[in-house]
Design a protein around this motif. Structure first.
Motif, mmCIF file in Angstrom:
data_model
loop_
_atom_site.group_PDB
_atom_site.id
_atom_site.type_symbol
_atom_site.label_atom_id
_atom_site.label_comp_id
_atom_site.label_asym_id
_atom_site.label_seq_id
_atom_site.Cartn_x
_atom_site.Cartn_y
_atom_site.Cartn_z
ATOM 1 N N VAL A 54 2.803 -10.115 -2.345
ATOM 2 C CA VAL A 54 3.151 -9.081 -1.750
ATOM 3 C C VAL A 54 4.524 -8.427 -1.719
ATOM 4 O O VAL A 54 4.838 -7.211 -2.105
ATOM 5 C CB VAL A 54 2.819 -8.760 -0.118
ATOM 6 C CG1 VAL A 54 2.854 -7.791 0.272
ATOM 7 C CG2 VAL A 54 1.078 -9.142 -0.109
ATOM 8 N N ILE A 55 5.362 -9.275 -1.419
ATOM 9 C CA ILE A 55 6.775 -8.846 -1.517
ATOM 10 C C ILE A 55 7.166 -8.428 -3.010
ATOM 11 O O ILE A 55 7.953 -7.792 -3.360
ATOM 12 C CB ILE A 55 7.751 -10.169 -0.881
ATOM 13 C CG1 ILE A 55 7.669 -10.283 0.593
ATOM 14 C CG2 ILE A 55 9.233 -9.795 -1.156
ATOM 15 C CD1 ILE A 55 8.318 -11.357 1.043
ATOM 16 N N GLY A 56 6.813 -9.681 -3.764
ATOM 17 C CA GLY A 56 7.082 -9.247 -5.367
ATOM 18 C C GLY A 56 6.621 -7.892 -5.861
ATOM 19 O O GLY A 56 7.398 -7.005 -6.554
ATOM 20 N N PHE A 57 5.226 -7.614 -5.600
ATOM 21 C CA PHE A 57 4.703 -6.275 -5.874
ATOM 22 C C PHE A 57 5.259 -5.089 -5.205
ATOM 23 O O PHE A 57 5.412 -4.050 -5.759
ATOM 24 C CB PHE A 57 3.234 -6.340 -5.553
ATOM 25 C CG PHE A 57 2.395 -7.248 -6.792
ATOM 26 C CD1 PHE A 57 2.400 -6.772 -8.171
ATOM 27 C CD2 PHE A 57 1.814 -8.178 -6.247
ATOM 28 C CE1 PHE A 57 1.839 -7.581 -9.026
ATOM 29 C CE2 PHE A 57 1.049 -8.814 -7.087
ATOM 30 C CZ PHE A 57 1.025 -8.605 -8.544
ATOM 31 N N THR A 58 5.715 -5.388 -3.962
ATOM 32 C CA THR A 58 6.409 -4.206 -3.335
ATOM 33 C C THR A 58 7.764 -3.915 -4.092
ATOM 34 O O THR A 58 8.313 -2.565 -3.986
ATOM 35 C CB THR A 58 6.419 -4.609 -2.016
ATOM 36 O OG1 THR A 58 5.241 -4.902 -1.174
ATOM 37 C CG2 THR A 58 7.180 -3.590 -1.038
ATOM 38 N N ILE A 59 8.586 -4.875 -4.418
ATOM 39 C CA ILE A 59 9.785 -4.594 -4.900
ATOM 40 C C ILE A 59 9.738 -3.931 -6.161
ATOM 41 O O ILE A 59 10.224 -2.918 -6.394
ATOM 42 C CB ILE A 59 10.656 -5.968 -5.226
ATOM 43 C CG1 ILE A 59 10.864 -6.518 -3.989
ATOM 44 C CG2 ILE A 59 11.774 -5.820 -6.285
ATOM 45 C CD1 ILE A 59 11.503 -8.024 -4.208
ATOM 46 N N VAL A 60 8.548 -4.281 -7.023
ATOM 47 C CA VAL A 60 8.324 -3.595 -8.247
ATOM 48 C C VAL A 60 7.972 -2.044 -7.840
ATOM 49 O O VAL A 60 8.333 -1.191 -8.607
ATOM 50 C CB VAL A 60 7.179 -4.213 -8.944
ATOM 51 C CG1 VAL A 60 6.678 -3.487 -10.193
ATOM 52 C CG2 VAL A 60 7.371 -5.469 -9.635
ATOM 53 N N GLY A 61 7.270 -1.773 -6.956
ATOM 54 C CA GLY A 61 6.648 -0.406 -6.525
ATOM 55 C C GLY A 61 7.897 0.208 -6.103
ATOM 56 O O GLY A 61 8.208 1.545 -6.539
ATOM 57 N N ALA A 62 8.700 -0.331 -5.282
ATOM 58 C CA ALA A 62 10.055 0.364 -4.774
ATOM 59 C C ALA A 62 10.997 0.563 -5.889
ATOM 60 O O ALA A 62 11.395 1.897 -5.808
ATOM 61 C CB ALA A 62 10.641 -0.618 -3.692
ATOM 62 N N VAL A 63 11.037 -0.140 -7.000
ATOM 63 C CA VAL A 63 11.966 0.071 -8.186
ATOM 64 C C VAL A 63 11.420 1.328 -8.862
ATOM 65 O O VAL A 63 12.198 2.301 -9.197
ATOM 66 C CB VAL A 63 12.330 -1.253 -8.935
ATOM 67 C CG1 VAL A 63 12.963 -0.728 -10.017
ATOM 68 C CG2 VAL A 63 13.118 -2.264 -8.008
ATOM 69 N N ALA A 67 0.869 -1.270 0.016
ATOM 70 C CA ALA A 67 0.024 -0.048 0.037
ATOM 71 C C ALA A 67 1.167 1.184 -0.147
ATOM 72 O O ALA A 67 0.473 2.233 -0.702
ATOM 73 C CB ALA A 67 -0.798 -0.013 1.091
ATOM 74 N N VAL A 68 2.158 1.194 0.676
ATOM 75 C CA VAL A 68 2.818 2.305 0.716
ATOM 76 C C VAL A 68 3.300 2.700 -0.610
ATOM 77 O O VAL A 68 3.397 3.866 -1.068
ATOM 78 C CB VAL A 68 4.099 2.234 1.567
ATOM 79 C CG1 VAL A 68 5.200 3.311 1.733
ATOM 80 C CG2 VAL A 68 3.658 2.088 3.278
ATOM 81 N N ALA A 69 3.657 1.679 -1.362
ATOM 82 C CA ALA A 69 4.391 1.708 -2.683
ATOM 83 C C ALA A 69 3.384 2.360 -3.576
ATOM 84 O O ALA A 69 3.459 3.103 -4.667
ATOM 85 C CB ALA A 69 4.940 0.386 -3.270
ATOM 86 N N ILE A 70 1.992 1.806 -3.505
ATOM 87 C CA ILE A 70 1.075 2.413 -4.344
ATOM 88 C C ILE A 70 0.643 3.739 -4.266
ATOM 89 O O ILE A 70 0.540 4.516 -5.367
ATOM 90 C CB ILE A 70 -0.225 1.488 -4.334
ATOM 91 C CG1 ILE A 70 -0.060 -0.042 -5.061
ATOM 92 C CG2 ILE A 70 -1.513 2.064 -4.870
ATOM 93 C CD1 ILE A 70 -1.125 -1.092 -4.506
ATOM 94 N N ILE A 84 11.728 -5.011 3.144
ATOM 95 C CA ILE A 84 11.658 -6.205 2.348
ATOM 96 C C ILE A 84 12.966 -7.248 2.632
ATOM 97 O O ILE A 84 12.903 -8.273 2.987
ATOM 98 C CB ILE A 84 11.672 -6.177 0.642
ATOM 99 C CG1 ILE A 84 10.401 -5.425 0.388
ATOM 100 C CG2 ILE A 84 11.606 -7.335 0.118
ATOM 101 C CD1 ILE A 84 10.221 -4.822 -0.885
ATOM 102 N N ALA A 85 14.094 -6.713 2.649
ATOM 103 C CA ALA A 85 15.132 -7.489 2.892
ATOM 104 C C ALA A 85 15.046 -7.997 4.351
ATOM 105 O O ALA A 85 15.617 -8.998 4.688
ATOM 106 C CB ALA A 85 16.626 -6.378 2.784
ATOM 107 N N ILE A 86 14.893 -6.885 5.448
ATOM 108 C CA ILE A 86 14.614 -7.501 6.885
ATOM 109 C C ILE A 86 13.625 -8.525 6.784
ATOM 110 O O ILE A 86 13.884 -9.453 7.522
ATOM 111 C CB ILE A 86 14.284 -6.181 7.391
ATOM 112 C CG1 ILE A 86 15.313 -5.437 7.612
ATOM 113 C CG2 ILE A 86 13.823 -6.464 8.899
ATOM 114 C CD1 ILE A 86 14.932 -3.791 8.370
ATOM 115 N N THR A 87 12.479 -8.237 6.072
ATOM 116 C CA THR A 87 11.380 -9.499 6.277
ATOM 117 C C THR A 87 12.106 -10.815 5.594
ATOM 118 O O THR A 87 11.922 -11.872 6.269
ATOM 119 C CB THR A 87 10.391 -8.892 5.377
ATOM 120 O OG1 THR A 87 9.913 -7.976 5.663
ATOM 121 C CG2 THR A 87 9.400 -10.106 5.123
#
Length: 266
Positions: free
Chosen positions: A252-261, A52-55, A131-134
């Protein structure tokens, strides 16, 4: 010789409005999805909030996205506290408090000085870090011990959690790792996390108003999205025991990585 007519007066600049931001249908669809995820993250899938943060940061200006999302998180916190209000470890929360306050204040200073581009890039970096911490928590979680110095751990995790939550509302994985290290039972873990985020998010509101990241248009946007947060929280409560947690968290992790990039390169 006739005089030239006087120049026409300049039109007054438009007064600021409090209308809902004009967004494309696709942007609205993404924000609606993010609102549902906010509700789910508090009652069924901890950690999903990073998506949600990334979006929000991708759709809205980065600074305003933080304030707009904060109010939705507070609504979702009410459900989490209601469900797990009796299971908090208040001793652990008090141990964290000084470092969390310091981290939040550091985040306030950063937001006061940084422009929108820097905030967007920082949110992207924070998302990558959490994400890395997770992932590290999953790999080495079984070996994490709480035998070390509690005050040092509380200072490190508390300060990092305070900063990440103020700048990006992304302290979930950071604090989850700390609570995991404390080896709380499941209900105590969820109850302590629920109260932690409810208190910290409310603590952030005056600073967010002072920084101008909570805005009238953002409030109107929240009013539109709140029903979806509530719906997500209620659905999460019913589906918590039925979801394929591993698959969902991988997505969730995959989509968050995409959003962060995206935030780093946009």
């Amino acid at each position: 010789m006739p005089r030239a007519p006087p120049p026409s007066p300049r039109p007054r600049s438009a007064q600021p409005t409090c209308d809902v931001p004009e967004l494309t249908w696709f942007a609205w669809a993404l924000l609606a999805l993010a609102a549902v995820i906010v509700g789910l993250s508090k009652t069924a899938v901890p950690g999903a909030g990073t998506l949600a943060v990334a979006i929000f940061a991708a759709v809205l200006p980065a600074r305003e996205s933080t304030g707009t999302l904060l109010l939705l998180l507070i609504v979702a916190d009410l459900f989490a506290v209601t469900m797990y209000r009796r299971h908090a470890n208040w001793r652990a929360l008090l141990r964290l408090a000084p470092a969390v306050v310091a981290g939040v204040l550091l985040g306030v200073v950063f937001l006061a000085l940084a422009g929108d581009i820097w905030v967007k890039r920082t949110i992207g970096v924070i998302l990558i870090l959490v994400i890395a911490i997770t992932l590290l928590r999953r790999r080495f979680g079984a070996g994490v011990s709480d035998d070390g110095p509690h005050r040092v751990a509380a200072a490190i995790y508390g300060a990092l959690g305070g900063f990440t939550t103020m700048v990006a509302n992304a302290a979930g994985p950071v604090m989850s790792m700390y609570f995991l290290a404390a080896r709380f039972p499941v209900n105590e873990f969820l109850g302590t996390a629920a109260w932690f985020f409810a208190i910290v998010n409310l603590f952030k509101v005056p600073f967010s108003i002072g920084l101008g990241i909570i805005t009238p248009p953002g409030l109107l946007l929240d009013l539109v999205l709140v029903p979806l947060v509530v719906g997500g929280a209620l659905v999460g409560r019913r589906l918590a025991d039925r979801l394929d947690q591993k698959l969902f968290e991988r997505l969730v992790i995959g989509f968050t990585i995409v959003g962060a990039v995206y935030l780093l390169v946009a």
